[in-house]
Design a protein around this motif. Sequence first.
Motif, mmCIF file in Angstrom:
data_model
loop_
_atom_site.group_PDB
_atom_site.id
_atom_site.type_symbol
_atom_site.label_atom_id
_atom_site.label_comp_id
_atom_site.label_asym_id
_atom_site.label_seq_id
_atom_site.Cartn_x
_atom_site.Cartn_y
_atom_site.Cartn_z
ATOM 1 N N GLY A 243 2.634 0.179 -4.550
ATOM 2 C CA GLY A 243 2.276 -0.084 -3.152
ATOM 3 C C GLY A 243 1.285 -1.231 -3.041
ATOM 4 O O GLY A 243 1.418 -2.122 -2.193
ATOM 5 N N THR B 214 2.131 4.455 1.315
ATOM 6 C CA THR B 214 3.469 4.555 1.915
ATOM 7 C C THR B 214 3.385 4.362 3.434
ATOM 8 O O THR B 214 4.235 3.715 4.022
ATOM 9 N N ALA C 41 9.093 2.240 1.698
ATOM 10 C CA ALA C 41 8.148 3.361 1.728
ATOM 11 C C ALA C 41 8.838 4.639 1.262
ATOM 12 O O ALA C 41 8.295 5.395 0.444
ATOM 13 N N VAL D 223 2.940 0.573 3.966
ATOM 14 C CA VAL D 223 4.167 -0.178 3.678
ATOM 15 C C VAL D 223 5.172 0.028 4.816
ATOM 16 O O VAL D 223 5.808 -0.921 5.286
#
Length: 457
Positions: free
Chosen positions: A216, A160, A172, A163
């Motif tokens: 992800g 996250t 995210a 991203v």
Amino acid sequence: MSHSHAHTRDLDTLPVSTLFWRYAIPSIVGMLVTGLYAVIDGIFVGHYVGSHGLAAINLAYPLVMVQVGLGAMISMGAATRIAIQQGAGQEQQARGTLLAALLLLAVLGAAIPLLGLPNLQSLLGWLRADVQPQVAEQARAYLWWMLAGGVLTMGPMLLTYLVRNDGKPRLATALMVLGALLNILLDYLLVGVMGMGLAGAAIGTLLAEAVVVALGLAYFFSRHAALRLSLNALKPDMSGLWPILAMGVPSLLMELNLALLLYSHNYQLLAWGDDLSVAAYAVAGYSESLFTLVIHGLAVGMQPLLGHATGAGQPERAREALLHGVKVGLGIGVAALAVVQLFPAWIAGWYSDGSQDLIDAGSRALRLHLLAMPLDGLVVVGCTALQAMALTRLALGVTISKTLLLLPALSLLPLWLGQNGVWLAMPLVNLLLGLLVGGLLWAQSRRLRDARLIEAA
């Protein structure tokens, strides 16, 4: 006019209170979503496994926090290094760093079960999770799964962060929300419906995290990624490994610090009470974490305003943002304190399988342990404010002194007050630190006011 100019112009011209909420609300929501699933874990465990389950998860949790800390170290280190490289236009190097971070994740993810699982029994002994057979059985099941899935405990944070860093903050956040919702659903199925106890809670967590990690990773192999990866060119930048770890160390230390405080509380509660006291501490801890998450979100939302005003040489706006953050933080703290003091049994009931013992013990823990919530909030807001104004040493000093004060308070107060001493150690330390941080912030606010008067003159 480009997007970034409009963004800076807003920071320079819009009323501070408007900007404050514009930044704080998404940040608070994000914090609550990520933290909420741990609390909901607690509610399911309390309801379906009872106080032994709550005690077990609380005793095992310091080791999970060590894993989270390692994840935070890679995440912060990689995100910082990639942001600097992309800022300098070094796309290829940034891609190498991204791959180095994934390599680190894989290595640590393999090392944790290889080192942890053969030594599971001694780890449980060290955590004092073997004092009571029913607690030990649940703690072992939970810890076995959490160590086995170490890579999944650390992965979601890394992906996250990466991203968000890749210019997709909404994606995210969506990944985080999806992970939390999946976790709640799986908890309900595995712990509530199928009665799998703490093993179910752990498996639910790991499955939800696996989905976040997979999505992800898929994003970075898709055409939407700025730092796109391709399977035929996976060359990690080995020289990036050390800088990633070095930049991320403060994040690891913060988590280790929290793990140490949790461990010390558990240790003293078992010395002065029993596993029901640890379950009561879990009730107080979960409730406190909700409050801390809101305050943290608030502080993180205040940070860009304060940082920008400090950098742009606008003392008046910096002072306004600072005072606004402190006022809102104290207000939330006073409201939370009132709720806890007036309705402790109602709060404790959320975590109880109907056992009156747990409700009574939990109520007492809530009332005593959370006595200094407004000052606790002030310390969190204050530390973030000092960091945003580039006074990093002061912020670090406050964080370290919390541990340095709390450890002796935890060992000395019970000698005088028994188990109540364990509950009151933290409020006492928060009282001292709250006054200290209040003084520091007041000095900063005066400094900013004087700076404006000098400018005006």
